[in-house]
Design a protein around this motif. Sequence first.
Motif, PDB file in Angstrom:
ATOM      1  N   VAL A 182       0.879  -1.182   0.000  1.00  0.00           N
ATOM      2  CA  VAL A 182       0.000   0.000   0.000  1.00  0.00           C
ATOM      3  C   VAL A 182       0.911   1.224   0.000  1.00  0.00           C
ATOM      4  CG1 VAL A 182      -1.950   1.160   1.054  1.00  0.00           C
ATOM      5  CG2 VAL A 182      -1.710  -1.323   1.300  1.00  0.00           C
ATOM      6  N   SER A 183       0.890   1.898  -1.118  1.00  0.00           N
ATOM      7  CA  SER A 183       1.856   2.944  -1.385  1.00  0.00           C
ATOM      8  C   SER A 183       1.299   4.277  -0.879  1.00  0.00           C
ATOM      9  CB  SER A 183       2.064   2.957  -2.907  1.00  0.00           C
ATOM     10  OG  SER A 183       2.971   3.912  -3.303  1.00  0.00           O
ATOM     11  N   GLY A 184       1.829   4.748   0.228  1.00  0.00           N
ATOM     12  CA  GLY A 184       1.290   5.960   0.848  1.00  0.00           C
ATOM     13  C   GLY A 184       1.780   7.229   0.176  1.00  0.00           C
ATOM     14  N   ILE A 185       1.370   8.345   0.768  1.00  0.00           N
ATOM     15  CA  ILE A 185       1.776   9.653   0.237  1.00  0.00           C
ATOM     16  C   ILE A 185       3.077  10.023   0.937  1.00  0.00           C
ATOM     17  CG2 ILE A 185       1.024  12.075  -0.054  1.00  0.00           C
ATOM     18  CD1 ILE A 185      -0.527   9.939  -1.670  1.00  0.00           C
ATOM     19  N   THR A 186       4.146   9.406   0.470  1.00  0.00           N
ATOM     20  CA  THR A 186       5.461   9.623   1.073  1.00  0.00           C
ATOM     21  C   THR A 186       6.551   9.369   0.045  1.00  0.00           C
ATOM     22  OG1 THR A 186       6.812   9.134   3.018  1.00  0.00           O
ATOM     23  CG2 THR A 186       5.761   7.241   1.960  1.00  0.00           C
ATOM     24  N   ASN A 187       7.690   9.970   0.273  1.00  0.00           N
ATOM     25  CA  ASN A 187       8.729  10.025  -0.749  1.00  0.00           C
ATOM     26  C   ASN A 187       9.117   8.663  -1.321  1.00  0.00           C
ATOM     27  OD1 ASN A 187      11.628  10.230  -1.770  1.00  0.00           O
ATOM     28  ND2 ASN A 187      10.957  12.352  -1.645  1.00  0.00           N
ATOM     29  N   ALA A 240       7.331  16.451   1.599  1.00  0.00           N
ATOM     30  CA  ALA A 240       7.047  16.972   0.262  1.00  0.00           C
ATOM     31  C   ALA A 240       6.829  18.482   0.328  1.00  0.00           C
ATOM     32  CB  ALA A 240       5.828  16.277  -0.342  1.00  0.00           C
ATOM     33  N   SER A 241       6.109  18.926   1.363  1.00  0.00           N
ATOM     34  CA  SER A 241       5.832  20.364   1.490  1.00  0.00           C
ATOM     35  C   SER A 241       7.108  21.100   1.890  1.00  0.00           C
ATOM     36  CB  SER A 241       4.738  20.594   2.530  1.00  0.00           C
ATOM     37  OG  SER A 241       3.641  19.737   2.292  1.00  0.00           O
ATOM     38  N   ASN A 242       7.883  20.471   2.775  1.00  0.00           N
ATOM     39  CA  ASN A 242       9.133  21.063   3.215  1.00  0.00           C
ATOM     40  C   ASN A 242      10.102  21.226   2.042  1.00  0.00           C
ATOM     41  OD1 ASN A 242      12.083  20.384   4.364  1.00  0.00           O
ATOM     42  ND2 ASN A 242      10.927  21.529   5.901  1.00  0.00           N
ATOM     43  N   ASN A 243      10.193  20.195   1.219  1.00  0.00           N
ATOM     44  CA  ASN A 243      11.085  20.275   0.060  1.00  0.00           C
ATOM     45  C   ASN A 243      10.612  21.335  -0.934  1.00  0.00           C
ATOM     46  OD1 ASN A 243      13.440  18.903  -1.332  1.00  0.00           O
ATOM     47  ND2 ASN A 243      11.866  18.849  -2.949  1.00  0.00           N
ATOM     48  N   ASP A 244       9.310  21.475  -1.041  1.00  0.00           N
ATOM     49  CA  ASP A 244       8.724  22.511  -1.894  1.00  0.00           C
ATOM     50  C   ASP A 244       9.197  23.893  -1.422  1.00  0.00           C
ATOM     51  OD1 ASP A 244       7.158  23.087  -4.054  1.00  0.00           O
ATOM     52  OD2 ASP A 244       5.230  22.971  -3.002  1.00  0.00           O
ATOM     53  N   VAL A 303      11.105  28.072   5.368  1.00  0.00           N
ATOM     54  CA  VAL A 303      10.426  26.923   5.983  1.00  0.00           C
ATOM     55  C   VAL A 303       9.429  27.400   7.029  1.00  0.00           C
ATOM     56  CG1 VAL A 303      10.769  24.896   7.452  1.00  0.00           C
ATOM     57  CG2 VAL A 303      12.304  25.315   5.508  1.00  0.00           C
ATOM     58  N   VAL A 304       8.191  27.078   6.828  1.00  0.00           N
ATOM     59  CA  VAL A 304       7.172  27.409   7.818  1.00  0.00           C
ATOM     60  C   VAL A 304       6.100  26.312   7.832  1.00  0.00           C
ATOM     61  CG1 VAL A 304       6.049  28.976   6.137  1.00  0.00           C
ATOM     62  CG2 VAL A 304       5.422  29.125   8.546  1.00  0.00           C
ATOM     63  N   GLY A 305       5.840  25.786   9.008  1.00  0.00           N
ATOM     64  CA  GLY A 305       4.719  24.855   9.168  1.00  0.00           C
ATOM     65  C   GLY A 305       4.924  23.479   8.565  1.00  0.00           C
ATOM     66  N   THR A 306       6.179  23.090   8.313  1.00  0.00           N
ATOM     67  CA  THR A 306       6.379  21.782   7.686  1.00  0.00           C
ATOM     68  C   THR A 306       7.299  20.873   8.511  1.00  0.00           C
ATOM     69  OG1 THR A 306       8.202  22.631   6.338  1.00  0.00           O
ATOM     70  CG2 THR A 306       6.008  22.640   5.326  1.00  0.00           C
ATOM     71  N   THR A 346      15.008  14.350   4.411  1.00  0.00           N
ATOM     72  CA  THR A 346      13.946  14.751   3.469  1.00  0.00           C
ATOM     73  C   THR A 346      14.536  14.776   2.063  1.00  0.00           C
ATOM     74  OG1 THR A 346      12.787  16.057   5.132  1.00  0.00           O
ATOM     75  CG2 THR A 346      12.372  16.627   2.839  1.00  0.00           C
ATOM     76  N   TRP A 347      13.848  14.077   1.157  1.00  0.00           N
ATOM     77  CA  TRP A 347      14.312  14.007  -0.230  1.00  0.00           C
ATOM     78  C   TRP A 347      13.284  14.650  -1.164  1.00  0.00           C
ATOM     79  CZ3 TRP A 347      14.833   8.458   1.593  1.00  0.00           C
ATOM     80  CH2 TRP A 347      16.145   8.147   1.946  1.00  0.00           C
ATOM     81  N   ALA A 348      13.711  14.955  -2.378  1.00  0.00           N
ATOM     82  CA  ALA A 348      12.791  15.551  -3.361  1.00  0.00           C
ATOM     83  C   ALA A 348      11.872  14.490  -3.955  1.00  0.00           C
ATOM     84  CB  ALA A 348      13.587  16.217  -4.473  1.00  0.00           C
ATOM     85  N   PRO A 349      10.572  14.754  -3.996  1.00  0.00           N
ATOM     86  CA  PRO A 349       9.677  13.810  -4.680  1.00  0.00           C
ATOM     87  C   PRO A 349       9.717  14.030  -6.195  1.00  0.00           C
ATOM     88  CG  PRO A 349       8.391  15.556  -3.611  1.00  0.00           C
ATOM     89  CD  PRO A 349       9.840  15.851  -3.342  1.00  0.00           C
ATOM     90  N   PRO A 350       9.357  13.012  -6.976  1.00  0.00           N
ATOM     91  CA  PRO A 350       9.473  13.141  -8.433  1.00  0.00           C
ATOM     92  C   PRO A 350       8.660  14.300  -9.018  1.00  0.00           C
ATOM     93  CG  PRO A 350       8.443  11.025  -7.814  1.00  0.00           C
ATOM     94  CD  PRO A 350       8.932  11.662  -6.566  1.00  0.00           C
ATOM     95  N   PHE A 351       7.521  14.618  -8.388  1.00  0.00           N
ATOM     96  CA  PHE A 351       6.692  15.689  -8.967  1.00  0.00           C
ATOM     97  C   PHE A 351       7.260  17.080  -8.691  1.00  0.00           C
ATOM     98  CE2 PHE A 351       4.626  13.877  -5.174  1.00  0.00           C
ATOM     99  CZ  PHE A 351       4.722  14.942  -4.291  1.00  0.00           C
ATOM    100  N   GLN A 352       8.365  17.140  -7.918  1.00  0.00           N
ATOM    101  CA  GLN A 352       9.038  18.435  -7.746  1.00  0.00           C
ATOM    102  C   GLN A 352      10.347  18.481  -8.531  1.00  0.00           C
ATOM    103  OE1 GLN A 352       9.155  19.012  -3.450  1.00  0.00           O
ATOM    104  NE2 GLN A 352       6.933  19.174  -3.371  1.00  0.00           N
TER     105      GLN A 352
END
Length: 544
Positions: A380-385, A468-472, A481-484, A532-538
């Motif tokens: 089950v592939s979650g919303i994570t890097n 993902a938000s932090n890397n963004d 960086v705020v709130g991540t 924290t790593w970059a996700p592919p969509f970024q």
Amino acid sequence: MAQMTGGEAVVQTLRHEGVEVVFGMPGVQVMSIYDAFYGQAGIQVMTVRHEQTTAYMADGYARVTGKPGVALVVPGPGVQNASAALGTAYAASSPVLLLAGQVESFNVGRDRGALHEINDQQDTIRPVTKWCQRAHTVPEIAPAIQEAMRQMRHGRPRPTEVEVSPDVLAALGEVTLVSPAAPELIAPEWESVRRAAELLRGARKPLIWAGGGVGIAGAERELVALAEALGAPVATTNEAKGVIPEDHRLALGVGYFGHGASSWAAPQADVVLAVGTRLTTQMTGLNAPREPQTLIHLDIDPTVIGKNYPAEISLAADARLGLQALLEEVRQEAPAAPWPEAELRDMRDLQERWLQEQAPDQVEIVRRLQGVLPDETVLVSGITNVAYWSYFAYCARQPRCYITSSYFATLGYSFPVALGAKVGAPDRPVVSLTGDGGFMYALPELATAVQYGIGVIVIVFVDNALGASNNDQHTRFAGRVVGTQLHNPSFAEVARVFGARGIRTEPERLDEALQEALNGGEPTVIEVPIPTWAPPFQITPRSH
Ligand SMILES: Cc1ncc(C[n+]2csc(CCOP(=O)(O)OP(=O)(O)O)c2C)c(N)n1
Ligand SMILES: [Mg+2]
């Protein structure tokens, strides 16, 4: 015909429809249903710790078994708590029946502040259901549930809802059950099949895009046979991972936000056959169909065809029947030219090089998992890097083995969906990949896992961030960086407090930890610290 209470009518109808388990949270308006469960052995009732989990578990159960999953909740807050999970099932075309309570019949629509009242309850979930209905009397209960089941077994499966007021559940009435209708499979229109087959046979470079609909229709064999007959490569959405074994010579793997081996192949194709997919935003950029390509679109849902890209030929049909018909027609004559296999190999090699450049650590983690997990594992592939990178790096060889939240991208769905998947497939390993942010959504369900002995394995990637938000923020917002950032407990310790197994391991020893979890067979949390790593969509897709 038999006399019974409304609550008994609900339970008898569920049994008649072959339901084996209901995921629920009780409350005053649905107690007559709970009472009807008492002393019967046909249906197991599993109580969860938050209503989101009722529908998530029903969804996980449905994804692995192909049978509708059933959730039971109180009205108002119960329904609202379940609705993000219903939305996820709606996005993934998964059959989930939400049985919901209502306020008393005389209070419905009156806005009087009745317990758990919400005005226009069905309007709140209409956008995430295919069909919903209130049963106003005892005799209306069985037909409503049976129609909900029919809706989920016919055409495109999506969630349904049936709601009943407590006075109706407590009342006596006549109940008649009819035999469940066999699913009617919709066959494609013959002339369109003939034209589509002609285009595919004459194509210089045909390409197939397969979506989750292929797996739902059980059309994997037909898909592979058609691809082989045409010598056409198959790219998939992440929901369709495994509909063609990903180590098949014609498999291109997943195309996602302009990335993947498909992004080299797709622009070269002259004829594209899309099957069981909406061609959503993950098909953007290089993966997207484009002029002057000819698009043939096969889908059970006619509203999907041509929605995002204009289709030259529409085939509104069951994927298995549609692919079967195309195969028969294509076989009439030899296709013009198969795609040179050396080119496909080069594309896969290019993808591997790109993966090693962009995400070597994540790829290594995924390969470590792959090394110990048998093919029939449900991941089950979650919303994570690491899960995003597993779209490309994990090799799925069987259908119904890889679960995503589709375009809903629902943070928090992975662990509770995995619980339901394990209930549906108790003999297969079920592994949830989740981040530290996502796991917290349903963490108390560790108690559910322990209570019912649901031996899921949760791998929690801990970067102490909503990564993902932090890397963004680091890439698009100059590091503001705020709130991540997150503060976390030790997840391994938390697991032990709940009575589950807890393991903390560095990524380099994840395979050993996973093997230990597999051997143990109990609910297990494996905590893995990562950066924290970059996700592919970024990451900007490479232009070729
Ligand atoms: C319900 C929901 N809320 C918010 C988001 C936006 N979102 C996407 S990824 C993400 C961060 C997830 O953090 P974590 O679970 O720790 O995974 P990581 O990115 O760190 O691997 C957020 C907040 C979402 N996808 N779904
Ligand atoms: Mg995180």
